[in-house]
Design an enzyme around this catalytic site. Sequence first.
Site, PDB file in Angstrom:
ATOM      1  N   SER A 134     -61.414   5.372   2.564  1.00 24.11           N
ATOM      2  CA  SER A 134     -61.389   4.466   2.836  1.00 24.11           C
ATOM      3  C   SER A 134     -62.211   3.473   3.663  1.00 24.11           C
ATOM      4  O   SER A 134     -63.202   3.978   4.962  1.00 24.11           O
ATOM      5  CB  SER A 134     -59.899   4.499   3.966  1.00 24.11           C
ATOM      6  OG  SER A 134     -60.288   3.122   4.239  1.00 24.11           O
ATOM      7  N   TYR A 159     -55.635   6.147  11.634  1.00 27.24           N
ATOM      8  CA  TYR A 159     -56.410   5.976   9.861  1.00 27.24           C
ATOM      9  C   TYR A 159     -57.471   6.557   9.090  1.00 27.24           C
ATOM     10  O   TYR A 159     -57.430   7.217   8.420  1.00 27.24           O
ATOM     11  CB  TYR A 159     -55.257   5.467   8.631  1.00 27.24           C
ATOM     12  CG  TYR A 159     -55.710   5.144   8.013  1.00 27.24           C
ATOM     13  CD1 TYR A 159     -54.780   5.479   6.628  1.00 27.24           C
ATOM     14  CD2 TYR A 159     -56.386   4.354   7.011  1.00 27.24           C
ATOM     15  CE1 TYR A 159     -55.500   5.714   5.374  1.00 27.24           C
ATOM     16  CE2 TYR A 159     -56.459   4.068   5.423  1.00 27.24           C
ATOM     17  CZ  TYR A 159     -56.243   4.440   5.298  1.00 27.24           C
ATOM     18  OH  TYR A 159     -56.305   4.177   3.409  1.00 27.24           O
TER      19      TYR A 159
HETATM   20  P1  NAD Z   1     -49.265   4.759  -2.106  1.00 29.77           P
HETATM   21  O1  NAD Z   1     -48.905   4.918  -0.900  1.00 29.77           O
HETATM   22  O2  NAD Z   1     -49.087   3.865  -2.890  1.00 29.77           O
HETATM   23  O3  NAD Z   1     -49.943   6.355  -2.794  1.00 29.77           O
HETATM   24  C1  NAD Z   1     -49.979   7.327  -2.064  1.00 29.77           C
HETATM   25  C2  NAD Z   1     -49.133   8.709  -2.885  1.00 29.77           C
HETATM   26  O4  NAD Z   1     -48.968   9.390  -1.982  1.00 29.77           O
HETATM   27  C3  NAD Z   1     -47.368   7.582  -3.061  1.00 29.77           C
HETATM   28  O5  NAD Z   1     -47.047   7.762  -4.088  1.00 29.77           O
HETATM   29  C4  NAD Z   1     -46.367   9.161  -1.761  1.00 29.77           C
HETATM   30  O6  NAD Z   1     -45.480   9.087  -2.456  1.00 29.77           O
HETATM   31  C5  NAD Z   1     -47.866  10.081  -1.909  1.00 29.77           C
HETATM   32  N1  NAD Z   1     -48.006  11.014  -0.628  1.00 29.77           N
HETATM   33  C6  NAD Z   1     -47.291  10.761   0.651  1.00 29.77           C
HETATM   34  N2  NAD Z   1     -47.818  11.217   1.715  1.00 29.77           N
HETATM   35  C7  NAD Z   1     -47.445  12.716   0.757  1.00 29.77           C
HETATM   36  C8  NAD Z   1     -47.689  14.117   1.132  1.00 29.77           C
HETATM   37  N3  NAD Z   1     -47.043  14.569   2.193  1.00 29.77           N
HETATM   38  N4  NAD Z   1     -46.608  15.175  -0.349  1.00 29.77           N
HETATM   39  C9  NAD Z   1     -47.212  14.154  -1.509  1.00 29.77           C
HETATM   40  N5  NAD Z   1     -47.537  12.916  -1.819  1.00 29.77           N
HETATM   41  C10 NAD Z   1     -47.603  12.248  -0.458  1.00 29.77           C
HETATM   42  O7  NAD Z   1     -51.056   4.017  -1.841  1.00 29.77           O
HETATM   43  P2  NAD Z   1     -52.455   3.586  -2.904  1.00 29.77           P
HETATM   44  O8  NAD Z   1     -52.641   2.723  -1.868  1.00 29.77           O
HETATM   45  O9  NAD Z   1     -52.098   3.981  -4.011  1.00 29.77           O
HETATM   46  O10 NAD Z   1     -53.830   4.585  -1.658  1.00 29.77           O
HETATM   47  C11 NAD Z   1     -53.406   5.603  -2.922  1.00 29.77           C
HETATM   48  C12 NAD Z   1     -54.987   6.250  -1.986  1.00 29.77           C
HETATM   49  O11 NAD Z   1     -55.717   5.505  -1.471  1.00 29.77           O
HETATM   50  C13 NAD Z   1     -54.331   7.415  -1.152  1.00 29.77           C
HETATM   51  O12 NAD Z   1     -55.075   7.953  -0.741  1.00 29.77           O
HETATM   52  C14 NAD Z   1     -55.090   5.689   0.587  1.00 29.77           C
HETATM   53  O13 NAD Z   1     -55.190   6.134   1.758  1.00 29.77           O
HETATM   54  C15 NAD Z   1     -56.658   5.676  -0.873  1.00 29.77           C
HETATM   55  N6  NAD Z   1     -56.960   3.686  -0.678  1.00 29.77           N
HETATM   56  C16 NAD Z   1     -56.107   2.976  -0.490  1.00 29.77           C
HETATM   57  C17 NAD Z   1     -56.338   1.591  -0.522  1.00 29.77           C
HETATM   58  C18 NAD Z   1     -55.912   0.485  -1.035  1.00 29.77           C
HETATM   59  O14 NAD Z   1     -56.900  -0.626  -0.618  1.00 29.77           O
HETATM   60  N7  NAD Z   1     -54.443   0.675  -1.168  1.00 29.77           N
HETATM   61  C19 NAD Z   1     -57.790   1.250   0.050  1.00 29.77           C
HETATM   62  C20 NAD Z   1     -58.611   2.526   1.026  1.00 29.77           C
HETATM   63  C21 NAD Z   1     -58.186   3.817   0.464  1.00 29.77           C
END
Ligand code: NAD
Length: 327
Positions: A134, A159
């Site tokens: 991130s 985070y």
């Molecule tokens: P999201 O919350 O929609 O997706 C994350 C998924 O992980 C969810 O479906 C959740 O149920 C699952 N999850 C959480 N804890 C878990 C566990 N202990 N075991 C199994 N599954 C688990 O989030 P997103 O926005 O799709 O983000 C996806 C990835 O990208 C993450 O790693 C996030 O940190 C990273 N990220 C996202 C953004 C953004 O802007 N959306 C920016 C930077 C990084």
Amino acid sequence: MKNLKNKNVLVTGGAGFIGSHLVDALLPHVAKLVVLDNFDIYYDPQIKQENISQHLNQENYSLVRGDIRSNEYLEAVFRHSPFDIIIHLAALAGVRPSLKNPTEYLSVNVLGTQRLIENIIKYSPKAKFIFASSSSVYGNSTKAVFSETDNVNSPISPYGVSKITGELLCHTAYKNHNLNSIALRFFTVYGPRQRPDLAINKFCQNILKNQPILMYGDGSTVRDYTYISDIIDGIIKSIDYANNGFEIFNLGGGQPVNLRQMITTLESALDKSAIVIKYDKQVGDMDFTSADITKAKQLLKWQPVVTFPDGVTKFKDWLINNYLKTV
Ligand code: NAD
């Protein structure tokens, strides 16, 4: 996309916002795709259920509902091994809540990542591992654009700490076990199915419902918004990229926008004015994010193509046609 028709793929977090789009893109092209996701309650699990509704009836798709920290579920997943490609998106993903619950964030994002890596080394040591990092790793950097070679010693949220640590775990797994891995630093991702806790989604819903939106700070904070299809393209180009070792890439939209401009863009896409309530700037929020994407352009041949106004319009169309009908 290179030919993946003989490849077995694992996507952790494949029911979430980014993960479900990735599954949409990969499923028609791979031999087998397994998702590990615990449908955690950070936001309504029913949204995740809808995200995967088109995947469940596909023959080459399997879902394991479980926690990445639990060996019981990891064993259920690695029964399908060896995997050729593993994309690790499962995480607790919100920045602000990480200040309230740092232990849980470190548990899922760090311990969970390490457990997963241990199983990969054991069952799929030749896999390519892609880790979702991130822009939060950069903290309140004073640089005009953030580059992969910058020091990331000053995160401002648990985070951010968890994502830096995840990268270090990938690096260590490469050094000690030759695990071929890539960390992708995503910059504020938006588009259809965006998490409901993120500002564009929350603001659009409130504007449409004539409810006020909370503007934290004076509106000068800047985000390098990245449209979901550009992120998926970056992940696929990372799968195709023939690296040997550990690499980090920024994936950012390349057009930083401040909070006031963001609200104005939403107003014009929705053709409605927002009722804005000013609120204190939140602890843990970065002032500014802006990605230097030179490395991704050169090595991955990646280039974001969706402009911010176009992406907001696409998001608005999705919100009106899909999600708002169900609430
Ligand atoms: P999201 O919350 O929609 O997706 C994350 C998924 O992980 C969810 O479906 C959740 O149920 C699952 N999850 C959480 N804890 C878990 C566990 N202990 N075991 C199994 N599954 C688990 O989030 P997103 O926005 O799709 O983000 C996806 C990835 O990208 C993450 O790693 C996030 O940190 C990273 N990220 C996202 C953004 C953004 O802007 N959306 C920016 C930077 C990084």
